[in-house]
Design an enzyme around this catalytic site. Sequence first.
Site, short mmCIF file in Angstrom:
data_model
loop_
_atom_site.label_atom_id
_atom_site.label_comp_id
_atom_site.label_asym_id
_atom_site.label_seq_id
_atom_site.Cartn_x
_atom_site.Cartn_y
_atom_site.Cartn_z
N ASP A 26 0.84 -1.21 0.00
CA ASP A 26 0.00 0.00 0.00
C ASP A 26 0.87 1.25 0.00
OD1 ASP A 26 0.88 -0.18 2.59
OD2 ASP A 26 -1.11 -0.07 3.52
N SER A 27 2.22 1.06 -0.01
CA SER A 27 3.13 2.18 -0.26
C SER A 27 2.90 2.73 -1.67
CB SER A 27 4.59 1.75 -0.08
OG SER A 27 4.85 0.55 -0.77
N ASP A 51 -1.09 -6.07 -0.22
CA ASP A 51 -1.55 -5.45 1.03
C ASP A 51 -3.06 -5.23 1.02
OD1 ASP A 51 0.52 -5.07 2.83
OD2 ASP A 51 1.18 -3.19 1.91
N GLU A 85 -1.74 -5.47 8.49
CA GLU A 85 -0.98 -4.92 9.60
C GLU A 85 -1.67 -5.18 10.94
OE1 GLU A 85 -0.25 -0.75 8.92
OE2 GLU A 85 0.77 -1.13 7.01
N GLU A 111 8.86 -4.23 10.66
CA GLU A 111 9.29 -2.93 10.14
C GLU A 111 9.84 -2.04 11.25
OE1 GLU A 111 6.57 -1.05 7.44
OE2 GLU A 111 7.73 0.80 7.37
O1 KIV Z 1 3.53 -1.12 1.68
C1 KIV Z 1 4.72 -1.50 1.73
O2 KIV Z 1 5.54 -1.19 0.86
C2 KIV Z 1 5.12 -2.33 2.86
C3 KIV Z 1 6.59 -2.60 3.01
C4 KIV Z 1 7.27 -1.41 3.51
C5 KIV Z 1 6.83 -3.78 3.85
O3 KIV Z 1 4.32 -2.73 3.64
#
Ligand code: KIV
Length: 272
Positions: free
Chosen positions: A52-53, A91, A123, A190
Site C-alpha cells: 500500500d506504499s 496489502d 498490519e 518494520e
Molecule cells: O507497503 C509497503 O511497501 C510495505 C513494506 C514497507 C513492507 O508494507
Amino acid sequence: MSVHNPDIKRITTHVIQALKNKGEKISALTAYDYSMARLVDAAGVELILVGDSASNVMAGYETTLPITLDQMIYHATSVVRAVKRALVVVDLPFGSYQGNSSEALRSAIRIMKESGAHAVKLEGGLEVKESIMRVLSAGVPVMGHLGLTPQSIYKFGTYAVRAKEEVEARKLIDDAKMLEEIGCFGIVLEKIPAALTKQVSESLTIPTIGIGAGPHADGQILVLHDLLGITKEFKPRFLRRYADLHTVITDAIGHYVDDIKDREFPSPEEAY
Ligand code: KIV
C-alpha cells in the site's frame, strides 16, 4: 541478472518456508505496475509485495491511508500479469479489514479473485486476529506485519523506530507468536531494533522479512522506488540505494527536451 535457484520455477509459500528452513535469506521487493514487476521478477526476487506504499510512491499521497481496495486490485492485477516466478503478496489497504472479519474476508477474496495474487498481507497483531483467522479459513495465505505499521501513523504520530521499550517489545513478541500459531506464512517486521528482530526470528519457525529491522530477519524487503533512487528525498538510515535513477531519468529527459529545442530530434533517419 541474479536468479538464485533457477531450478525453482514458481515460488510458493512453501518455497519461502523452505528457504528459512535451510538458512537461505529471502529477497523481497515492492512493485506496483507491469513493467517494473517484469524486471523485479526477472532479476530473481522471490517475494513481490504490491504494497500500500503505492499510495505514496505511485499516487503521491503523504500516507498509505487513502489508497482504496479497487486501486490495490488495479496495481495487483498489473503485477500478476508480469510475474512468472515470484510469490505475489498484496496489502489489504486501510479500512478494508479492520471493521470486522467478514469485511476482511470479502476484501481478501476480491484481491485473490480479481487480481490472481497468491497471498495477502495485513498490519497488526491481536487487534486483527479474528480477521486474519477468517481470511486463513478461506484458504488465503496471510502475511502479518508488526513493528512500524504505517496504517497506524496517526496513532504513533511519527515514523520513528518502534518497540524500543520493554512493554511494546513484549507485545510484539506475543503478537508474532500468535500470528505463527494461527497460521500466517510469514511476518514483515518494520523498523524495530535489530536485537528484537533476532529474538523474534529465532523463536519462530515461519520466516520474518525485515525493513529497517537489521540483519537477523530471515529476509529483507525495500520499496522499489527507494532502492532504485527514484525517490530522492526519503533517506532513512536503513535504506541502501542501488542506483540513482532520479539523475539518470531527469538527465535523459532533459537531453530529449534540449534535442527538440535544438532541432536535433528527430533526425532525417528517424523520419519517414
Ligand atoms: O507497503 C509497503 O511497501 C510495505 C513494506 C514497507 C513492507 O508494507
